[in-house]
Design a protein around this motif. Structure first.
Motif, PDB file in Angstrom:
ATOM      1  N   GLY A  89     -14.957 -33.745  42.180  1.00  0.00           N
ATOM      2  CA  GLY A  89     -13.807 -33.405  42.428  1.00  0.00           C
ATOM      3  C   GLY A  89     -12.476 -34.420  42.860  1.00  0.00           C
ATOM      4  O   GLY A  89     -11.518 -34.100  42.929  1.00  0.00           O
ATOM      5  N   GLY A  90     -12.508 -35.525  42.815  1.00  0.00           N
ATOM      6  CA  GLY A  90     -12.144 -36.814  43.107  1.00  0.00           C
ATOM      7  C   GLY A  90     -10.907 -37.148  42.122  1.00  0.00           C
ATOM      8  O   GLY A  90     -10.085 -37.398  42.627  1.00  0.00           O
ATOM      9  N   PRO A 122     -15.922 -32.012  51.052  1.00  0.00           N
ATOM     10  CA  PRO A 122     -14.721 -31.569  50.986  1.00  0.00           C
ATOM     11  C   PRO A 122     -13.265 -32.612  50.630  1.00  0.00           C
ATOM     12  O   PRO A 122     -12.274 -32.131  50.438  1.00  0.00           O
ATOM     13  CB  PRO A 122     -14.034 -30.659  52.383  1.00  0.00           C
ATOM     14  N   LYS A 123     -13.015 -33.610  51.394  1.00  0.00           N
ATOM     15  CA  LYS A 123     -12.255 -34.941  51.226  1.00  0.00           C
ATOM     16  C   LYS A 123     -12.705 -35.415  49.442  1.00  0.00           C
ATOM     17  O   LYS A 123     -11.131 -35.341  49.029  1.00  0.00           O
ATOM     18  CB  LYS A 123     -12.446 -35.600  52.247  1.00  0.00           C
ATOM     19  N   HIS A 124     -12.967 -35.268  48.586  1.00  0.00           N
ATOM     20  CA  HIS A 124     -13.061 -36.148  47.243  1.00  0.00           C
ATOM     21  C   HIS A 124     -12.252 -35.009  46.501  1.00  0.00           C
ATOM     22  O   HIS A 124     -11.424 -35.539  45.913  1.00  0.00           O
ATOM     23  CB  HIS A 124     -14.775 -35.491  46.895  1.00  0.00           C
ATOM     24  N   SER A 125     -12.431 -33.858  46.531  1.00  0.00           N
ATOM     25  CA  SER A 125     -10.976 -32.889  45.984  1.00  0.00           C
ATOM     26  C   SER A 125     -10.066 -32.603  47.001  1.00  0.00           C
ATOM     27  O   SER A 125      -9.019 -31.944  46.622  1.00  0.00           O
ATOM     28  CB  SER A 125     -12.135 -31.477  45.442  1.00  0.00           C
ATOM     29  N   ASN A 126     -10.334 -31.855  48.133  1.00  0.00           N
ATOM     30  CA  ASN A 126      -9.131 -31.902  49.360  1.00  0.00           C
ATOM     31  C   ASN A 126      -7.874 -30.858  48.568  1.00  0.00           C
ATOM     32  O   ASN A 126      -7.103 -31.004  48.465  1.00  0.00           O
ATOM     33  CB  ASN A 126      -8.057 -33.289  49.222  1.00  0.00           C
ATOM     34  N   ASN A 127      -8.381 -29.958  48.298  1.00  0.00           N
ATOM     35  CA  ASN A 127      -8.589 -28.246  47.986  1.00  0.00           C
ATOM     36  C   ASN A 127      -7.497 -28.619  46.695  1.00  0.00           C
ATOM     37  O   ASN A 127      -6.261 -27.293  45.975  1.00  0.00           O
ATOM     38  CB  ASN A 127      -7.023 -27.899  48.786  1.00  0.00           C
ATOM     39  N   ALA A 128      -8.186 -29.532  45.843  1.00  0.00           N
ATOM     40  CA  ALA A 128      -7.413 -29.672  43.934  1.00  0.00           C
ATOM     41  C   ALA A 128      -7.664 -28.511  43.913  1.00  0.00           C
ATOM     42  O   ALA A 128      -6.960 -28.329  41.911  1.00  0.00           O
ATOM     43  CB  ALA A 128      -7.621 -31.349  43.955  1.00  0.00           C
ATOM     44  N   TYR A 129      -8.570 -28.007  43.341  1.00  0.00           N
ATOM     45  CA  TYR A 129      -9.753 -26.761  42.816  1.00  0.00           C
ATOM     46  C   TYR A 129      -8.166 -25.388  42.990  1.00  0.00           C
ATOM     47  O   TYR A 129      -8.366 -24.620  42.383  1.00  0.00           O
ATOM     48  CB  TYR A 129     -10.547 -26.374  42.956  1.00  0.00           C
ATOM     49  N   GLU A 130      -7.780 -25.402  43.693  1.00  0.00           N
ATOM     50  CA  GLU A 130      -7.069 -24.397  44.357  1.00  0.00           C
ATOM     51  C   GLU A 130      -5.442 -24.608  43.272  1.00  0.00           C
ATOM     52  O   GLU A 130      -4.126 -24.102  43.137  1.00  0.00           O
ATOM     53  CB  GLU A 130      -6.109 -24.267  46.078  1.00  0.00           C
TER      54      GLU A 130
END
Length: 286
Positions: A89-90, A122-130
């Protein structure tokens, strides 16, 4: 292997690195990968795939910022992006910071990687999947680029090393189909290993990319958890002016976004394309 709470990397046969395991958080082998996630007192949480370091909490920002922002600010008008891999997710996180990007398609072969990283990193994507701009597809990267009819301004190949499922993302056919689905002035970038110990990989990529792109090159960044020196990133485009974007133009584009980075800046951008002579010699002789 794990022995007395010490994990040894297996990327190189005759040398390598080890990390102390403070606590093993996850360990499983599925049809795609052998995955381990553990705590290390220096690097924080770490994920290894097939006994090769993939990402750590401590230094992930270097890799993700350089693989994302170098092509974005070189181009200046990225609207549609394709990520191949990148399940931690980064890369997605960094792309989602750019409000001018309209659509992000992400193709990951292993949904388990995504779910694990949402839980442990979780900080890798930082909710970017949403992010509503994201279209997530679970598929093999080569299969996707061969069948898709969509076109992209930027393709980022954030793959594992060229072993197992990652092999398909380093072959000539993959680069061919990536070229076919790029828009005019499009850019292709990919992680390409450590220059000093993975010379064959760099030469092979260079030869294959040259078949399809007018401007083929590499840029680099030093990432502590990747053993052996500087990490290389492959670059392919038909517009050589994009790689040679002037520093003042970069400053202007960055200023407009109002983004703040931990590693990337205009000076680092320019200098990352300055390759050491042994790599230049190696590419010239290939």
């Amino acid at each position: 292997m794990i022995n007395n709470k010490i994990w040894h990397e297996k990327l190189h046969c005759h040398l390598g690195q080890y990390f102390l395991i403070d606590k093993m958080l996850y360990q499983e082998k599925n049809k795609h990968h052998d995955i381990k996630i553990f705590n290390n007192s220096v690097m924080g949480k770490m994920m290894t795939i097939d006994d090769i370091v993939q990402t750590t909490e401590k230094d992930e920002f270097i890799y993700h910022e350089m693989l994302s922002h170098i092509p974005i600010f070189s181009h200046g008008d990225i609207k549609d992006v394709l990520i191949i891999g990148g399940g931690d997710g980064g890369i997605l996180r960094e792309l989602c910071r750019h409000k001018n990007i309209n659509n992000i398609t992400m193709v990951e072969i292993d949904i388990n990687i995504i779910n694990l990283c949402k839980k442990y990193f979780p900080k890798h994507s930082n909710n970017a999947y949403e992010d509503p701009r994201l279209k997530l597809i679970i598929d093999d990267g080569l299969h996707f680029v061969k069948k898709t009819t969509n076109k992209f301004d930027l393709i980022i190949s954030d793959s594992t090393d060229p072993i197992g499922p990652g092999k398909n993302l380093f072959i000539s056919e993959f680069y061919l189909y990536c070229k076919k689905i790029l828009k005019k002035n499009g850019i292709f970038v990919a992680q390409n290993g450590i220059s000093f110990f993975q010379k064959d990989e760099i030469v092979s990529t260079y030869k294959n990319l040259k078949k399809y792109f007018y401007d083929t090159s590499f840029y680099q960044a030093a990432i502590p958890s990747y053993y052996g020196g500087t990490m290389m990133f492959a670059w392919g485009s038909d517009n050589i002016k994009l790689r040679l974007t002037h520093i003042e133009q970069l400053k202007s584009r960055i200023k407009k976004t109002k983004l703040i980075f931990n590693y990337y800046n205009p000076q680092t951008h320019i200098s990352s394309f300055a390759l050491p002579q042994y790599i230049i010699n190696m590419l010239n002789e290939s």
